[in-house]
Design an enzyme around this catalytic site. Structure first.
Site, PDB file in Angstrom:
ATOM      1  N   LYS A 298       3.679   0.763  -1.196  1.00  0.00           N
ATOM      2  CA  LYS A 298       4.001   2.161  -0.533  1.00  0.00           C
ATOM      3  C   LYS A 298       4.912   1.955   0.673  1.00  0.00           C
ATOM      4  O   LYS A 298       6.001   2.813   0.673  1.00  0.00           O
ATOM      5  CB  LYS A 298       2.797   2.941  -0.026  1.00  0.00           C
ATOM      6  CG  LYS A 298       2.758   4.112   0.862  1.00  0.00           C
ATOM      7  CD  LYS A 298       1.711   4.817   1.158  1.00  0.00           C
ATOM      8  CE  LYS A 298       1.337   5.147   2.507  1.00  0.00           C
ATOM      9  NZ  LYS A 298       1.904   4.671   3.949  1.00  0.00           N
ATOM     10  N   ASN A 299       4.719   0.912   1.427  1.00  0.00           N
ATOM     11  CA  ASN A 299       5.334   0.700   2.868  1.00  0.00           C
ATOM     12  C   ASN A 299       6.712   0.147   2.583  1.00  0.00           C
ATOM     13  O   ASN A 299       7.259  -0.113   3.575  1.00  0.00           O
ATOM     14  CB  ASN A 299       4.728   0.262   3.610  1.00  0.00           C
ATOM     15  CG  ASN A 299       3.509   1.291   4.272  1.00  0.00           C
ATOM     16  OD1 ASN A 299       3.448   2.512   3.979  1.00  0.00           O
ATOM     17  ND2 ASN A 299       2.448   0.810   4.853  1.00  0.00           N
TER      18      ASN A 299
ATOM     19  N   ARG B 287       5.962  10.101   7.937  1.00  0.00           N
ATOM     20  CA  ARG B 287       6.570   9.561   8.816  1.00  0.00           C
ATOM     21  C   ARG B 287       7.931   9.035   8.697  1.00  0.00           C
ATOM     22  O   ARG B 287       8.737   8.576   9.127  1.00  0.00           O
ATOM     23  CB  ARG B 287       6.063   8.494   9.524  1.00  0.00           C
ATOM     24  CG  ARG B 287       4.584   9.034  10.452  1.00  0.00           C
ATOM     25  CD  ARG B 287       3.929   7.978  11.189  1.00  0.00           C
ATOM     26  NE  ARG B 287       4.657   7.756  12.274  1.00  0.00           N
ATOM     27  CZ  ARG B 287       5.093   8.277  13.325  1.00  0.00           C
ATOM     28  NH1 ARG B 287       4.612   9.618  13.626  1.00  0.00           N
ATOM     29  NH2 ARG B 287       5.702   7.708  14.340  1.00  0.00           N
TER      30      ARG B 287
ATOM     31  N   CYS C 204      -0.545   9.738   9.367  1.00  0.00           N
ATOM     32  CA  CYS C 204      -1.886   9.752   9.699  1.00  0.00           C
ATOM     33  C   CYS C 204      -2.112   9.833  11.101  1.00  0.00           C
ATOM     34  O   CYS C 204      -1.414   9.336  11.962  1.00  0.00           O
ATOM     35  CB  CYS C 204      -2.572   8.482   9.064  1.00  0.00           C
ATOM     36  SG  CYS C 204      -2.527   8.331   7.424  1.00  0.00           S
TER      37      CYS C 204
ATOM     38  N   ASP D 124      -4.218  -1.683   8.401  1.00  0.00           N
ATOM     39  CA  ASP D 124      -4.704  -0.987   7.328  1.00  0.00           C
ATOM     40  C   ASP D 124      -5.812  -1.964   6.712  1.00  0.00           C
ATOM     41  O   ASP D 124      -6.160  -1.219   5.746  1.00  0.00           O
ATOM     42  CB  ASP D 124      -3.362  -0.778   6.614  1.00  0.00           C
ATOM     43  CG  ASP D 124      -2.262  -0.309   7.298  1.00  0.00           C
ATOM     44  OD1 ASP D 124      -2.310   1.254   7.581  1.00  0.00           O
ATOM     45  OD2 ASP D 124      -1.397  -0.877   7.764  1.00  0.00           O
TER      46      ASP D 124
ATOM     47  N   VAL E 151      -3.331  -2.523  16.997  1.00  0.00           N
ATOM     48  CA  VAL E 151      -2.225  -1.993  16.716  1.00  0.00           C
ATOM     49  C   VAL E 151      -2.023  -0.450  16.995  1.00  0.00           C
ATOM     50  O   VAL E 151      -1.092   0.019  17.665  1.00  0.00           O
ATOM     51  CB  VAL E 151      -1.959  -2.276  15.141  1.00  0.00           C
ATOM     52  CG1 VAL E 151      -0.610  -1.594  14.758  1.00  0.00           C
ATOM     53  CG2 VAL E 151      -1.876  -3.955  14.959  1.00  0.00           C
TER      54      VAL E 151
HETATM   55  C1  EPZ Z   1       3.688   1.261   9.609  1.00  0.00           C
HETATM   56  O1  EPZ Z   1       3.774   2.383  10.551  1.00  0.00           O
HETATM   57  C2  EPZ Z   1       3.036   1.596   8.328  1.00  0.00           C
HETATM   58  N1  EPZ Z   1       3.660   2.833   7.844  1.00  0.00           N
HETATM   59  C3  EPZ Z   1       1.663   1.744   8.766  1.00  0.00           C
HETATM   60  O2  EPZ Z   1       0.668   2.131   7.486  1.00  0.00           O
HETATM   61  C4  EPZ Z   1       1.032   0.544   9.381  1.00  0.00           C
HETATM   62  O3  EPZ Z   1      -0.047   0.679   9.599  1.00  0.00           O
HETATM   63  C5  EPZ Z   1       1.891  -0.083  10.423  1.00  0.00           C
HETATM   64  O4  EPZ Z   1       3.474   0.033  10.114  1.00  0.00           O
HETATM   65  C6  EPZ Z   1       1.579  -1.314  11.031  1.00  0.00           C
HETATM   66  O5  EPZ Z   1       1.602  -2.232  10.152  1.00  0.00           O
HETATM   67  C7  EPZ Z   1       4.684   2.999   6.938  1.00  0.00           C
HETATM   68  O6  EPZ Z   1       5.065   1.687   6.680  1.00  0.00           O
HETATM   69  C8  EPZ Z   1       5.121   4.012   6.419  1.00  0.00           C
HETATM   70  P1  EPZ Z   1       4.518   0.715  13.952  1.00  0.00           P
HETATM   71  P2  EPZ Z   1       4.870   2.556  11.827  1.00  0.00           P
HETATM   72  O7  EPZ Z   1       5.889   1.035  14.318  1.00  0.00           O
HETATM   73  O8  EPZ Z   1       5.995   2.088  11.301  1.00  0.00           O
HETATM   74  C9  EPZ Z   1       3.827   1.751  18.520  1.00  0.00           C
HETATM   75  C10 EPZ Z   1      -0.269   3.515   6.281  1.00  0.00           C
HETATM   76  O9  EPZ Z   1      -1.600   3.736   6.253  1.00  0.00           O
HETATM   77  N2  EPZ Z   1       5.090   2.369  18.538  1.00  0.00           N
HETATM   78  O10 EPZ Z   1       4.684  -0.828  13.736  1.00  0.00           O
HETATM   79  O11 EPZ Z   1       4.752   3.924  12.124  1.00  0.00           O
HETATM   80  C11 EPZ Z   1       2.702   2.625  17.690  1.00  0.00           C
HETATM   81  O12 EPZ Z   1       2.355   3.896  18.183  1.00  0.00           O
HETATM   82  C12 EPZ Z   1       0.234   3.531   7.454  1.00  0.00           C
HETATM   83  O13 EPZ Z   1       0.003   3.109   5.209  1.00  0.00           O
HETATM   84  C13 EPZ Z   1       5.393   2.853  19.626  1.00  0.00           C
HETATM   85  O14 EPZ Z   1       4.906   2.819  20.825  1.00  0.00           O
HETATM   86  O15 EPZ Z   1       4.024   1.484  12.586  1.00  0.00           O
HETATM   87  C14 EPZ Z   1       1.875   1.611  17.486  1.00  0.00           C
HETATM   88  O16 EPZ Z   1       0.876   1.559  18.281  1.00  0.00           O
HETATM   89  C15 EPZ Z   1      -0.648   3.683   8.680  1.00  0.00           C
HETATM   90  N3  EPZ Z   1       6.982   3.661  19.783  1.00  0.00           N
HETATM   91  C16 EPZ Z   1       2.520   0.398  17.055  1.00  0.00           C
HETATM   92  O17 EPZ Z   1       3.945   0.549  18.098  1.00  0.00           O
HETATM   93  C17 EPZ Z   1       7.496   3.666  18.590  1.00  0.00           C
HETATM   94  O18 EPZ Z   1       8.799   4.263  18.815  1.00  0.00           O
HETATM   95  C18 EPZ Z   1       2.884   0.055  15.889  1.00  0.00           C
HETATM   96  O19 EPZ Z   1       3.234   0.937  14.939  1.00  0.00           O
HETATM   97  C19 EPZ Z   1       7.121   3.216  17.275  1.00  0.00           C
HETATM   98  C20 EPZ Z   1       5.810   2.391  17.336  1.00  0.00           C
END
Ligand code: EPZ
Length: 455
Positions: free
Chosen positions: A23-24, A96, A120, A328, A350
Site C-alpha cells: 500500500k505504501n 495523507r 490515521c 506499523d 515514531v
Molecule cells: C508513512 O507515513 C506511512 N504512511 C505510515 O503508515 C508509516 O507508519 C510511516 O510512514 C512510518 O513508516 C504512508 O506511507 C501512506 P512519516 P508518513 O512522515 O509518511 C513526523 C499505515 O498504517 N513528521 O515518516 O506520514 C511525524 O509526525 C501508515 O500504513 C513531522 O513531524 O510518516 C511522525 O512522528 C500509518 N513533520 C514522524 O515524522 C512532517 O512534516 C514519521 O512520520 C512529517 C512527519
C-alpha cells in the site's frame, strides 16, 4: 452502525493467503505517474480504499486510469489539467497521500491545490517538513481554510536540505519534486524504507537520476523529461507481518504468499525471539510473464509463520525508522505479546500517540500499562514531551470477547487479531476502516478458517 463484524474467537488460523503490492508504495507510484509524458503500468495493485482515493484524485486531474487483469493499473497522464477545488475537497480527510501531489502538479501545471489531509489518528502528524522542503525548491504556499494552494512563480530548483527526522512522506515529497526540478538536490537525513527505495526504482525507470549514498544522503539530478514506467511493487510487508502476528496470537499456522524476507528481517528476528517459527520459501521458479508473476502461481514464494506450541517469550522492542522495527508492525505483534510469559516492553519512537489501542486489549483481559517515559532503551524525542509512548505487557493473559471500536488501520487489525484469539464472540465496530489497507481481509479470514459474520 452497519460496519460491524462478529468474530467468534478461539480458533487458530490455518491456511494460505497472498499479499499484493505494498500500500505504501503503490499509492506513491500512482502519484509518480503524473510526472511522466507517457502512460505507466503498475502491477499487482491491491483493491484497497487508499488506492481508490489516489485514483479518484488522479482522475480529477485528467489522468486516465484503467484496470487490467491481476491488479494491473494503467495510468495515462496525457491530459493532466487543473481540478475543481470542490471536487478535490470531496477527498478531504480521506488519506495523507494528497500531500504528495504538490511537486508533480507544480511541475505539470504550475499550481497545486491540496485538500485537508486524512489518515490515521496516531498523533498530530504535521506537514511542516513537507512545506519547508517545497519552499526550499521555490514553491509559494498559501494556506487557506479550504486547503493549501501552491504555486512556483520562478519554477522549482534543486536545493540542499536536511530533514529534522527521517520522515517517509517528506523524503517522498523531496524525491517527487527533485526529479524534475532544475539542477541538483541533496537530501540529508532521508528515510530509506524499502518502499522509498522501490519508489526510487520507479522514478529511475521513468528517467530520473537518483543516487542513494550511505548515511541517509540522497542526491537527485533533475531532468527535463520523464516517461511512464512498468513496475511490479514490493510486497506489502506490513500486511505480511499482520498475518504473521495473527498466526502467533491464535496459535495457528499461516503461509503468506508473496511475502519477502529481505524487507522483513527485523520483524522476523523479533518473531523468532518471541517464540514464533517461520520458513522462507523463495526457491520458486524464476518469475515469468510480462507482469512478473511466476508461471505457476502454486509455486509462488512466501513465508510460512506458525506457533510451535508451548509458551511464548516476553521481549523488549523499540519501533524506529528502517532498518528498525516498523511502527506499523507494533500493534499486531502486541496482541501476540499478551500471550507471552513475563513482561514485554514496547517503546514507540515514531508516533507519539500509537498506544491508545492497548485500552481495548485491556478490556479483553490483557494486562498492559502505558508510560510517558522512554522504557527499555534509548531516550527518544517523545520522552521530553510527556507523550504516553511506552508500554509494559504482562502475560500470558486469557483474552475474552468484547465489543471493540476500531480507532485506526493498524490498531484495527490488532483488535481483529485479539477478537480471533479471545474466547467467545466479539463485535468489532468500524471494521470497514480495515479495507483502507488490507485487501479482501474478510475473504482471507474465511480462507484461514476464522469464524466471522456480518450481523
Ligand atoms: C508513512 O507515513 C506511512 N504512511 C505510515 O503508515 C508509516 O507508519 C510511516 O510512514 C512510518 O513508516 C504512508 O506511507 C501512506 P512519516 P508518513 O512522515 O509518511 C513526523 C499505515 O498504517 N513528521 O515518516 O506520514 C511525524 O509526525 C501508515 O500504513 C513531522 O513531524 O510518516 C511522525 O512522528 C500509518 N513533520 C514522524 O515524522 C512532517 O512534516 C514519521 O512520520 C512529517 C512527519
Amino acid at each position: 452502525m452497519t460496519d460491524v463484524l462478529a468474530v467468534h474467537g478461539g480458533t487458530p488460523l490455518h491456511g494460505t493467503i497472498r499479499v499484493r503490492g505494498a500500500k505504501n508504495l503503490v499509492s506513491k507510484a500512482m502519484v509518480a505517474a503524473l510526472l511522466g509524458e507517457t502512460p505507466s503500468r503498475l502491477y499487482d495493485v491491491p483493491r484497497i480504499r487508499d488506492v481508490e482515493v489516489v485514483r479518484g484524485l488522479l482522475e480529477l486531474h485528467g489522468v486516465r486510469v484503467t484496470d487490467g487483469a491481476n491488479g494491473e493499473l494503467v495510468l495515462d497522464p496525457a491530459n493532466v489539467e487543473r481540478a475543481n477545488v470542490d471536487e478535490i475537497n470531496v477527498h478531504a480527510a480521506s488519506s495523507r497521500i494528497p500531500i504528495l501531489f504538490c511537486g508533480p502538479l507544480l511541475h505539470r501545471l504550475g499550481h497545486a491545490f491540496i485538500p485537508d489531509l486524512g489518515g490515521c489518528h496516531i498523533g498530530p502528524r504535521p506537514i511542516d517538513f513537507h512545506m519547508q522542503a517545497l519552499r526550499d525548491f521555490g514553491a509559494v504556499v498559501d494556506k487557506t481554510p479550504e486547503g493549501l494552494h501552491l504555486t512556483a512563480p520562478n519554477g522549482l530548483h534543486g536545493t540542499k536540505l536536511e530533514l529534522p527526522y527521517p520522515s517517509v512522506g517528506a523524503t517522498e515529497q523531496v524525491l517527487l519534486t527533485a526529479v524534475r526540478a532544475e539542477g541538483v538536490t541533496e537530501l540529508r537525513n532521508a528515510a530509506v524504507e524499502p518502499e522509498i527505495i522501490d519508489l526510487i526504482c520507479v522514478l529511475q525507470k521513468m528517467g530520473a537520476i537518483i543516487n542513494v549514498h550511505t548515511s541517509r544522503v540522497i542526491e537527485v539530478e533533475g531532468v527535463p523529461r520523464l516517461d511512464g514506467y512498468r513496475h511490479r511493487p514490493i510486497p506489502d510487508r506490513i500486511e505480511a507481518a499482520s498475518w504473521a502476528a495473527a498466526a502467533l496470537a491464535t496459535g495457528g499456522d499461516v503461509r503468506v504468499l508473496g511475502a519477502r524476507q529481505a524487507d522483513m528481517t527485523t520483524f522476523l528476528n523479533t518473531f523468532r525471539s518471541v517464540g514464533g517459527q517461520f520458513e522462507v520459501t523463495d526457491d520458486c521458479p524464476p518469475r515469468a510473464g510480462v507482469d512478473g508473476r511466476p508461471a505457476d502461481p502454486g509455486q509462488e514464494g512466501g513465508i510460512r509463520f506458525w506457533h510451535p506450541g508451548g509458551e511464548l517469550n516476553a521481549v523488549a522492542l523499540e519501533t524506529g525508522v528502517h532498518p528498525g522495527f516498523m511502527t506499523d508492525w507494533q500493534q499486531p505483534l502486541v496482541v501476540a505479546l499478551t500471550q507471552a510469559r513475563g513482561l514485554s516492553i514496547v517503546h514507540e519512537t515514531v508516533y507519539e500517540q500509537r498506544l491508545g489501542y492497548t485500552k481495548a486489549l485491556g478490556s479483553m483481559g490483557a494486562t498492559i500499562q502505558t508510560y510517558r517515559d522512554c522504557l527499555g532503551g534509548t531516550p527518544c524525542r517523545f520522552g521530553r514531551s510527556n507523550f504516553t509512548h511506552s508500554a509494559v505487557i504482562a502475560g500470558p493473559s486469557k483474552l475474552h470477547a468484547a465489543d471493540l471500536v476500531i480507532p485506526d488501520l493498524r490498531a484495527g487489525f490488532s483488535h481483529l487479531i485479539a477478537a480471533l484469539a479471545a474466547e467467545g464472540t466479539s463485535r468489532v465496530y468500524g471494521v470497514d476502516l480495515i479495507n483502507r489497507g488490507y485487501e479482501d481481509f474478510e475473504a482471507k479470514l474465511a480462507a484461514l478458517g476464522a469464524h466471522t459474520e456480518r450481523p
